[in-house]
Write a protein that holds these residues in place. Sequence first.
Motif, PDB file in Angstrom:
ATOM      1  N   GLY A 217     -76.757  27.977  86.846  1.00  0.00           N
ATOM      2  CA  GLY A 217     -76.922  29.224  86.119  1.00  0.00           C
ATOM      3  C   GLY A 217     -76.767  30.448  86.980  1.00  0.00           C
ATOM      4  N   TYR A 218     -76.658  30.257  88.303  1.00  0.00           N
ATOM      5  CA  TYR A 218     -76.471  31.380  89.223  1.00  0.00           C
ATOM      6  C   TYR A 218     -75.145  31.228  89.964  1.00  0.00           C
ATOM      7  CZ  TYR A 218     -81.349  32.742  88.612  1.00  0.00           C
ATOM      8  OH  TYR A 218     -82.544  33.150  88.081  1.00  0.00           O
ATOM      9  N   PHE A 219     -74.502  32.349  90.189  1.00  0.00           N
ATOM     10  CA  PHE A 219     -73.317  32.404  91.042  1.00  0.00           C
ATOM     11  C   PHE A 219     -73.716  31.910  92.431  1.00  0.00           C
ATOM     12  CE2 PHE A 219     -70.514  34.475  94.049  1.00  0.00           C
ATOM     13  CZ  PHE A 219     -69.277  34.487  93.423  1.00  0.00           C
TER      14      PHE A 219
ATOM     15  N   TYR B   2     -74.178  23.929  80.476  1.00  0.00           N
ATOM     16  CA  TYR B   2     -74.214  25.390  80.402  1.00  0.00           C
ATOM     17  C   TYR B   2     -75.626  25.828  80.771  1.00  0.00           C
ATOM     18  CZ  TYR B   2     -74.159  30.195  78.801  1.00  0.00           C
ATOM     19  OH  TYR B   2     -74.263  31.555  78.757  1.00  0.00           O
ATOM     20  N   ALA B   3     -75.737  26.757  81.730  1.00  0.00           N
ATOM     21  CA  ALA B   3     -77.036  27.171  82.247  1.00  0.00           C
ATOM     22  C   ALA B   3     -77.099  28.684  82.351  1.00  0.00           C
ATOM     23  CB  ALA B   3     -77.287  26.546  83.617  1.00  0.00           C
ATOM     24  N   VAL B   4     -78.309  29.204  82.235  1.00  0.00           N
ATOM     25  CA  VAL B   4     -78.533  30.644  82.381  1.00  0.00           C
ATOM     26  C   VAL B   4     -79.609  30.863  83.436  1.00  0.00           C
ATOM     27  CG1 VAL B   4     -77.862  31.187  80.018  1.00  0.00           C
ATOM     28  CG2 VAL B   4     -80.246  30.643  80.510  1.00  0.00           C
ATOM     29  N   GLY B   5     -79.487  31.995  84.121  1.00  0.00           N
ATOM     30  CA  GLY B   5     -80.483  32.418  85.087  1.00  0.00           C
ATOM     31  C   GLY B   5     -80.982  33.804  84.732  1.00  0.00           C
ATOM     32  N   ALA B   6     -81.607  34.463  85.684  1.00  0.00           N
ATOM     33  CA  ALA B   6     -82.130  35.807  85.464  1.00  0.00           C
ATOM     34  C   ALA B   6     -81.023  36.843  85.637  1.00  0.00           C
ATOM     35  CB  ALA B   6     -83.272  36.081  86.439  1.00  0.00           C
ATOM     36  N   ALA B   7     -81.278  38.042  85.135  1.00  0.00           N
ATOM     37  CA  ALA B   7     -80.402  39.205  85.329  1.00  0.00           C
ATOM     38  C   ALA B   7     -78.979  38.963  84.831  1.00  0.00           C
ATOM     39  CB  ALA B   7     -80.389  39.615  86.806  1.00  0.00           C
ATOM     40  N   GLY B   8     -78.865  38.250  83.697  1.00  0.00           N
ATOM     41  CA  GLY B   8     -77.552  38.063  83.085  1.00  0.00           C
ATOM     42  C   GLY B   8     -76.675  37.020  83.742  1.00  0.00           C
ATOM     43  N   GLN B   9     -77.202  36.255  84.684  1.00  0.00           N
ATOM     44  CA  GLN B   9     -76.418  35.205  85.337  1.00  0.00           C
ATOM     45  C   GLN B   9     -76.287  33.993  84.411  1.00  0.00           C
ATOM     46  OE1 GLN B   9     -75.562  34.845  89.168  1.00  0.00           O
ATOM     47  NE2 GLN B   9     -75.276  36.989  88.638  1.00  0.00           N
ATOM     48  N   ASP B  10     -75.130  33.341  84.437  1.00  0.00           N
ATOM     49  CA  ASP B  10     -74.968  32.089  83.712  1.00  0.00           C
ATOM     50  C   ASP B  10     -73.861  31.285  84.361  1.00  0.00           C
ATOM     51  OD1 ASP B  10     -72.696  33.422  82.908  1.00  0.00           O
ATOM     52  OD2 ASP B  10     -73.060  33.249  80.765  1.00  0.00           O
ATOM     53  N   GLY B  11     -73.724  30.034  83.940  1.00  0.00           N
ATOM     54  CA  GLY B  11     -72.698  29.177  84.504  1.00  0.00           C
ATOM     55  C   GLY B  11     -72.354  28.041  83.576  1.00  0.00           C
ATOM     56  N   PHE B  12     -71.119  27.577  83.670  1.00  0.00           N
ATOM     57  CA  PHE B  12     -70.609  26.468  82.865  1.00  0.00           C
ATOM     58  C   PHE B  12     -69.972  25.483  83.825  1.00  0.00           C
ATOM     59  CE2 PHE B  12     -67.187  24.549  80.265  1.00  0.00           C
ATOM     60  CZ  PHE B  12     -67.956  24.021  79.255  1.00  0.00           C
ATOM     61  N   TYR B  13     -70.337  24.204  83.763  1.00  0.00           N
ATOM     62  CA  TYR B  13     -69.941  23.245  84.783  1.00  0.00           C
ATOM     63  C   TYR B  13     -69.427  21.965  84.129  1.00  0.00           C
ATOM     64  CZ  TYR B  13     -73.277  26.322  87.152  1.00  0.00           C
ATOM     65  OH  TYR B  13     -73.964  27.416  87.614  1.00  0.00           O
ATOM     66  N   ILE B  14     -68.340  21.431  84.671  1.00  0.00           N
ATOM     67  CA  ILE B  14     -67.820  20.136  84.255  1.00  0.00           C
ATOM     68  C   ILE B  14     -67.554  19.319  85.516  1.00  0.00           C
ATOM     69  CG2 ILE B  14     -65.993  18.879  83.068  1.00  0.00           C
ATOM     70  CD1 ILE B  14     -65.462  21.295  81.372  1.00  0.00           C
ATOM     71  N   THR B  15     -68.165  18.146  85.625  1.00  0.00           N
ATOM     72  CA  THR B  15     -67.945  17.309  86.809  1.00  0.00           C
ATOM     73  C   THR B  15     -68.432  15.892  86.529  1.00  0.00           C
ATOM     74  OG1 THR B  15     -68.302  17.198  89.203  1.00  0.00           O
ATOM     75  CG2 THR B  15     -70.194  17.795  87.847  1.00  0.00           C
ATOM     76  N   PHE B  16     -68.115  14.968  87.424  1.00  0.00           N
ATOM     77  CA  PHE B  16     -68.616  13.607  87.348  1.00  0.00           C
ATOM     78  C   PHE B  16     -69.978  13.513  88.016  1.00  0.00           C
ATOM     79  CE2 PHE B  16     -64.016  12.551  87.112  1.00  0.00           C
ATOM     80  CZ  PHE B  16     -64.038  11.820  85.939  1.00  0.00           C
ATOM     81  N   GLY B  17     -70.863  12.688  87.455  1.00  0.00           N
ATOM     82  CA  GLY B  17     -72.150  12.451  88.064  1.00  0.00           C
ATOM     83  C   GLY B  17     -73.157  13.538  87.740  1.00  0.00           C
TER      84      GLY B  17
END
Length: 354
Positions: A263-265, A336-351
């Motif tokens: 969720g964070y850069f 899909y994850a979110v953090g504080a201060a408008g941070q977010d992230g989207f991840y695709i991977t194995f495991g």
Amino acid sequence: MKYRFLLLFACSFIVSLSLFSQDSSKVKKIRVLPVPTFGYSPETSTYVGAVALFTINLYQDSTTRTSNAKVEVSYTWNKQMILETQWNYFFAHEAWFTRGLLHFSKYPDFYYGIGPDTPDEGELKFESNRAIVDIDVLKKLKKYVFGGIGVRYLNYANLGFYDENNPYPELQNSTNVGLKLIFLKDSRNNILNASGGNFMEIINTHNFSDSYYSHLGVDLRKYATMTYNDRHVLAGRFYTAFVIGDPPFYDYSFIGGDKYARGYFYGRYRDHNFTTLQLEYRLPIVWRIGLAGFGGLSMIYPDFSSIDQSSFKPNGGLGLRLLVDKTENTNLRIDYAVGAAGQDGFYITFGESF
């Protein structure tokens, strides 16, 4: 942006179904899952590429867990090129264990400075060529317990800046070599997708760059199935890292990315010390499809006396799991994850993340 997330979810699901809808009843010593990759993360924006995941079971005995390796090539919408291979390999009866990472990337990135409360307006875009060699060799001391050494080489070269000025004097070309002492206790039943067992690792790294500095990392994980349904898994992770001395800008403790606090850069906040507690609940839904909910709380801080409200960084999210290799219980993970201060992230991977 949200429509792109939905599109990537749908595309990854359809491609995975078409590639991995059948299992071989024959147990193979080496299984290969080649697949095109695409996704989104805060560090890369949208990316495309190809990955081959190898699951390796040469000995096929009850005392040797399945090994794995990954080879990946990616190109991102941020004009980043990434070439990478990773492995975790158990020798017969787990008498020895080796793992490693070889990485090269040409990587435009953002730098915000050092500290838990660096402002967004301090963002500086820069580019660099990155080379990483990280190899560990461990010997079995007793069942599930290993001790060993490792070597770690990092090089950041050809730094260039998109602005005329570089307000951060630490942002310079640099190279370091690290020597590691490792203690590992790992009773997980599956390296990529554990549903039982424990993991404890302590790593002390002595680094030599423009000056000497050291790392100390402690990683504790626990996996348990629920009493009412042994296919529901609760996973927990406590991780803390301390940097003693003055490292290059890229070797501070980082928050974010795919492994620690989704969720964070990755690198949005960096400082000498980082501590996080993460929990994840994984449950099957239908056929090969499962869901996961996760969240946690992290701290990034220069020292214990400086911990304050700005040091705390919460995160949380939801994920989809697609079982792509039933024999080895390997998932394609879409989070899909979110953090504080408008941070977010989207991840695709194995495991799994942990």
